[in-house]
Write an enzyme that holds these catalytic residues in place. Structure first.
Site, short mmCIF file in Angstrom:
data_model
loop_
_atom_site.label_atom_id
_atom_site.label_comp_id
_atom_site.label_asym_id
_atom_site.label_seq_id
_atom_site.Cartn_x
_atom_site.Cartn_y
_atom_site.Cartn_z
CB ILE A 142 -0.65 0.39 1.20
CG1 ILE A 142 -1.70 -1.31 1.29
CG2 ILE A 142 -1.13 0.95 1.13
CD1 ILE A 142 -3.14 -1.21 2.08
N PRO A 143 1.35 1.57 -1.14
CG PRO A 143 0.81 2.49 -2.85
CD PRO A 143 0.40 1.67 -2.36
CB CYS A 144 2.14 5.36 2.92
SG CYS A 144 3.17 4.26 3.93
CG HIS A 145 6.02 6.01 -1.86
ND1 HIS A 145 5.46 4.61 -1.43
CD2 HIS A 145 5.73 6.60 -3.38
CE1 HIS A 145 5.67 4.44 -3.26
NE2 HIS A 145 5.51 5.28 -4.25
NE ARG A 146 2.00 5.03 -5.96
CZ ARG A 146 2.26 4.02 -6.78
NH1 ARG A 146 1.19 3.49 -6.42
NH2 ARG A 146 2.99 3.42 -6.88
#
Length: 188
Positions: A142-146
């Site tokens: 889950i790409p929370c860096h986005r």
């Protein structure tokens, strides 16, 4: 994240330090309980020992494949992850919603904590969204860096701001010398 039954883990070395996948057999199939990434000054194996001291090293084909895909993603490969093997049911309901909203943000795009909160029907809930992402049990998948701040700055990230910046730049997001996302393709 609930902790209780001992689980298995696999450690994979990456360019950002070790990453650990904690998993267990659930209904006769492997499911991911948590992914630990290294943080500045704290390698993932230290977090593993502190949080899951009874975890045993073990793997299987599906978990090996996921570990390889995470490592490839961290090297810049365009890897898409499915959620069918992560235990989102262990997350509180609000965090679950936030994680699904974050998961929907396409590669090369970002959203702001504020826009995500509004999308979820919680105007003024930017801080709550940020807190839910700060404890994302499945970083990378889950790409929370986005997620970024409304002023275009990066905000926080479990793996540190240097890692967040590299991950975004690998996806084609332009970040200026002041650390702000330039001309972002905002989602939501």
């Amino acid at each position: 994240m609930q902790r209780g039954n001992p689980c298995c883990h696999i450690l994979r070395r990456t360019r950002f330090g070790p990453a650990v996948i904690l998993w267990e057999a659930r209904s006769d199939r492997p499911t991911v309980r948590q992914i630990l990434i290294s943080r500045p000054g704290q390698p993932a194996e230290i977090s593993l020992k502190a949080q899951f001291p009874d975890s045993v090293p073990s793997s299987c084909g599906l978990i090996d494949d996921l570990a390889g895909r995470i490592a490839a993603f961290l090297e810049g490969a365009d890897v898409r992850f499915a959620l069918e093997h992560v235990q989102l049911d262990l997350c509180p309901p609000f965090q679950h919603k936030v994680l699904l909203a974050e998961y929907a943000i396409p590669r090369g795009q970002v959203s702001t904590y504020r826009r995500m909160a509004a999308h979820l029907g919680v105007p003024g809930g930017a801080r709550a969204v940020g807190n839910a992402l700060a404890t994302n049990p499945f970083p990378i998948v889950i790409p929370c860096h986005r997620a970024i701040r409304s002023d275009g700055t990066l905000g926080g990230y479990q793996g540190g701001l240097a890692m967040k910046r590299v991950l975004l730049e690998q996806e084609g997001v332009v970040i200026d010398e002041r650390g702000r996302v330039r001309s972002p393709k905002l989602y939501y």
